[in-house]
Design a protein around this motif. Structure first.
Motif, PDB file in Angstrom:
ATOM      1  N   MET A   1       0.604  -1.107   0.036  1.00  4.58           N
ATOM      2  CA  MET A   1      -0.045  -0.013  -0.038  1.00  4.58           C
ATOM      3  C   MET A   1       1.076   1.182  -0.217  1.00  4.58           C
ATOM      4  O   MET A   1       1.854   1.444   0.698  1.00  4.58           O
ATOM      5  N   THR A   2       0.538   2.230  -0.983  1.00 10.46           N
ATOM      6  CA  THR A   2       1.545   3.187  -1.039  1.00 10.46           C
ATOM      7  C   THR A   2       0.348   4.529  -0.490  1.00 10.46           C
ATOM      8  O   THR A   2      -0.650   4.607  -0.815  1.00 10.46           O
ATOM      9  N   LYS A   3       1.085   5.337   0.518  1.00  5.96           N
ATOM     10  CA  LYS A   3       0.599   6.439   1.185  1.00  5.96           C
ATOM     11  C   LYS A   3       1.220   7.891   0.731  1.00  5.96           C
ATOM     12  O   LYS A   3       2.320   7.760   0.151  1.00  5.96           O
ATOM     13  N   LEU A   4       0.448   8.893   0.705  1.00  8.42           N
ATOM     14  CA  LEU A   4       0.720  10.320   0.303  1.00  8.42           C
ATOM     15  C   LEU A   4       1.830  10.725   1.076  1.00  8.42           C
ATOM     16  O   LEU A   4       2.660  11.403   0.416  1.00  8.42           O
ATOM     17  N   THR A   5       2.165  10.091   2.126  1.00  3.47           N
ATOM     18  CA  THR A   5       3.265  10.557   3.078  1.00  3.47           C
ATOM     19  C   THR A   5       4.438   9.682   2.936  1.00  3.47           C
ATOM     20  O   THR A   5       5.486   9.885   3.500  1.00  3.47           O
ATOM     21  N   ASP A   6       4.514   8.457   1.959  1.00  6.79           N
ATOM     22  CA  ASP A   6       5.710   7.597   1.950  1.00  6.79           C
ATOM     23  C   ASP A   6       6.552   8.594   0.990  1.00  6.79           C
ATOM     24  O   ASP A   6       6.112   9.593   0.380  1.00  6.79           O
ATOM     25  N   THR A   7       7.883   8.309   1.505  1.00  8.34           N
ATOM     26  CA  THR A   7       8.851   9.081   0.643  1.00  8.34           C
ATOM     27  C   THR A   7      10.035   8.290  -0.214  1.00  8.34           C
ATOM     28  O   THR A   7      10.212   7.248   0.312  1.00  8.34           O
ATOM     29  N   PHE A   8      10.571   9.021  -0.969  1.00  2.00           N
ATOM     30  CA  PHE A   8      11.990   8.673  -1.442  1.00  2.00           C
ATOM     31  C   PHE A   8      12.841   9.362  -1.042  1.00  2.00           C
ATOM     32  O   PHE A   8      12.527  10.447  -0.413  1.00  2.00           O
ATOM     33  N   THR A   9      14.010   9.129  -0.911  1.00  2.00           N
ATOM     34  CA  THR A   9      15.075   9.804  -0.505  1.00  2.00           C
ATOM     35  C   THR A   9      16.039  10.225  -1.621  1.00  2.00           C
ATOM     36  O   THR A   9      16.778   9.340  -2.401  1.00  2.00           O
ATOM     37  N   LEU A  10      16.257  11.450  -1.744  1.00  2.00           N
ATOM     38  CA  LEU A  10      17.205  12.209  -2.831  1.00  2.00           C
ATOM     39  C   LEU A  10      18.826  11.790  -2.610  1.00  2.00           C
ATOM     40  O   LEU A  10      18.938  11.793  -1.476  1.00  2.00           O
ATOM     41  N   SER A  11      19.585  12.323  -3.810  1.00  2.00           N
ATOM     42  CA  SER A  11      21.009  11.748  -3.397  1.00  2.00           C
ATOM     43  C   SER A  11      21.690  12.858  -2.398  1.00  2.00           C
ATOM     44  O   SER A  11      22.606  12.345  -1.583  1.00  2.00           O
ATOM     45  N   ASN A  12      20.924  13.922  -1.889  1.00  8.53           N
ATOM     46  CA  ASN A  12      21.422  14.851  -0.787  1.00  8.53           C
ATOM     47  C   ASN A  12      20.784  14.355   0.414  1.00  8.53           C
ATOM     48  O   ASN A  12      21.180  15.185   1.458  1.00  8.53           O
ATOM     49  N   GLY A  13      19.867  13.564   0.508  1.00  9.55           N
ATOM     50  CA  GLY A  13      19.423  13.287   1.858  1.00  9.55           C
ATOM     51  C   GLY A  13      17.920  13.799   2.018  1.00  9.55           C
ATOM     52  O   GLY A  13      17.271  13.563   3.007  1.00  9.55           O
ATOM     53  N   HIS A  14      17.638  14.859   1.143  1.00  8.49           N
ATOM     54  CA  HIS A  14      16.253  15.327   1.125  1.00  8.49           C
ATOM     55  C   HIS A  14      15.013  14.186   0.782  1.00  8.49           C
ATOM     56  O   HIS A  14      15.228  13.837  -0.093  1.00  8.49           O
ATOM     57  N   LYS A  15      14.202  14.280   1.595  1.00  7.29           N
ATOM     58  CA  LYS A  15      12.941  13.573   1.426  1.00  7.29           C
ATOM     59  C   LYS A  15      12.015  13.940   0.627  1.00  7.29           C
ATOM     60  O   LYS A  15      11.655  15.247   0.576  1.00  7.29           O
ATOM     61  N   ILE A  16      11.463  13.311  -0.337  1.00 12.07           N
ATOM     62  CA  ILE A  16      10.331  13.921  -1.192  1.00 12.07           C
ATOM     63  C   ILE A  16       9.019  12.791  -1.494  1.00 12.07           C
ATOM     64  O   ILE A  16       9.257  11.648  -1.564  1.00 12.07           O
ATOM     65  N   PRO A  17       8.055  13.380  -1.148  1.00 13.01           N
ATOM     66  CA  PRO A  17       6.688  12.448  -1.108  1.00 13.01           C
ATOM     67  C   PRO A  17       6.794  11.458  -2.447  1.00 13.01           C
ATOM     68  O   PRO A  17       6.938  12.095  -3.566  1.00 13.01           O
ATOM     69  N   LYS A  18       6.386  10.388  -2.512  1.00  9.86           N
ATOM     70  CA  LYS A  18       6.569   9.375  -3.501  1.00  9.86           C
ATOM     71  C   LYS A  18       5.388   9.825  -4.538  1.00  9.86           C
ATOM     72  O   LYS A  18       5.461   9.326  -5.924  1.00  9.86           O
ATOM     73  N   ILE A  19       4.270  10.466  -4.205  1.00 11.64           N
ATOM     74  CA  ILE A  19       3.320  10.856  -5.239  1.00 11.64           C
ATOM     75  C   ILE A  19       3.256  12.478  -5.214  1.00 11.64           C
ATOM     76  O   ILE A  19       3.184  13.034  -4.193  1.00 11.64           O
ATOM     77  N   GLY A  20       3.288  13.087  -6.407  1.00 16.23           N
ATOM     78  CA  GLY A  20       3.278  14.410  -6.524  1.00 16.23           C
ATOM     79  C   GLY A  20       1.950  14.665  -7.138  1.00 16.23           C
ATOM     80  O   GLY A  20       1.210  13.784  -7.860  1.00 16.23           O
ATOM     81  N   PHE A  21       1.667  16.067  -6.975  1.00 16.36           N
ATOM     82  CA  PHE A  21       0.283  16.565  -7.630  1.00 16.36           C
ATOM     83  C   PHE A  21       0.798  17.609  -8.581  1.00 16.36           C
ATOM     84  O   PHE A  21       1.284  18.483  -8.529  1.00 16.36           O
ATOM     85  N   GLY A  22       0.515  17.132  -9.875  1.00 10.82           N
ATOM     86  CA  GLY A  22       0.831  17.871 -11.074  1.00 10.82           C
ATOM     87  C   GLY A  22      -0.101  19.179 -11.567  1.00 10.82           C
ATOM     88  O   GLY A  22      -1.184  18.762 -11.358  1.00 10.82           O
ATOM     89  N   THR A  23       0.366  20.221 -11.909  1.00 11.38           N
ATOM     90  CA  THR A  23      -0.339  21.091 -12.545  1.00 11.38           C
ATOM     91  C   THR A  23      -0.321  21.523 -13.855  1.00 11.38           C
ATOM     92  O   THR A  23      -0.757  22.694 -13.997  1.00 11.38           O
TER      93      THR A  23
END
Length: 281
Positions: A1-23
């Motif tokens: 189950m994937t949640k909106l609060t799940d994250t990937f980690t960028l190469s500099n350690g910054h966390k990014i939510p696994k799902i974005g809302f595109g505009t």
């Protein structure tokens, strides 16, 4: 189950939510409500761009949401035609002003060439624009930096003079169009791939082969397409202007089996009639 609060980690350690809302393609007069709905439904990653013409409205929704800034991840993009150091710095200031924010979580070069001259060579300009991105990053006003629509050549060109490698490459990516050369190269260089148009601008929604796989999971085709990206360690950026669609896209309470992922990864282009970036693939 994937949640909106799940994250990937960028190469500099910054966390990014696994799902974005595109505009992308959301007009300014609809963008504020669309983003407000997304935030209310639990999205915490919002993606926009100066060229979309909706940064001000996106910023209004963010600033009126009542959500703490540190709990949000906001991305915008440098216009594709800007290929000078000073021009990039100036456009970044415009974006921050439009959004009414002190910093971005991610800032991207929107494309390696101007949109009215796709495929033209701007290697020198891209290196200059990247130098500005590094300046912005070092100032602390962008927590991460990256590119969009860059192929292997474009990435290698930036690498030649970069002190900091791009952390993200946002590309067209969906079932049957996964750009394996770029995706493999990016992952080898610790660059997170983001998928714009993960539903092929709606082109996937009536594909019978995709629907056949979807039926196994009692899910929508949109949900399957989004989950497919995530299970390939690619970050999807679905967009919607109707609250019900925005909510549906986030309901990913299933996992695609390894067997079905293999089928989906081997599938031919699931939306061949849609516009494709001819410089990629």
């Amino acid at each position: 189950m994937t949640k909106l609060t799940d994250t990937f980690t960028l190469s500099n350690g910054h966390k990014i939510p696994k799902i974005g809302f595109g505009t992308w393609q959301i007009p300014a007069n609809e963008a504020k409500q669309a983003v407000a709905d997304a935030l209310d439904l639990g999205y915490r990653h919002i993606d926009t761009a100066l060229v979309y013409g909706n940064e001000k409205e996106v910023g209004q929704a963010i600033n009126e949401s009542g959500i703490q800034r540190e709990d949000l991840f906001v991305t915008s993009k440098l216009p594709a035609q800007t290929k000078t150091y000073e021009g990039a710095l100036a456009d970044f200031e415009t974006t921050l002003h439009n959004l009414n924010l002190d910093y971005l979580d991610l800032y991207l070069i929107h494309a390696p060439w101007p949109w009215d001259n796709i495929g033209s060579n701007h290697d020198k300009g891209n290196r200059e624009a990247w130098r500005a991105m590094e300046t912005i990053y070092n100032s602390g006003r962008a927590k991460a930096i990256g590119v969009s629509n860059f192929n292997v050549h474009d990435l290698d060109n930036v690498f030649a003079t970069a002190k900091i490698k791009p952390m993200v490459d946002q590309i067209q990516y969906y079932i049957g169009f996964t750009e394996p050369k770029i995706t493999t190269f990016a992952k080898q260089n610790d660059i997170l791939v983001e998928a714009y148009s993960p539903l092929a601008t709606g082109g996937l929604l009536h594909n019978p082969e995709v629907q056949a796989v979807t039926d196994h999971y009692h899910a929508s085709v949109a949900q399957l397409a989004i989950q497919f990206c995530i299970q390939n360690d690619v970050l999807p950026l679905p967009k919607a202007t109707h609250r019900a669609h925005t909510e549906n896209n986030a309901q990913l309470d299933f996992e695609i089996s390894a067997e079905d992922m293999k089928v989906l990864n081997q599938m031919p282009d699931a939306a061949p009639s849609k516009t494709h970036n001819a410089t990629q693939g």
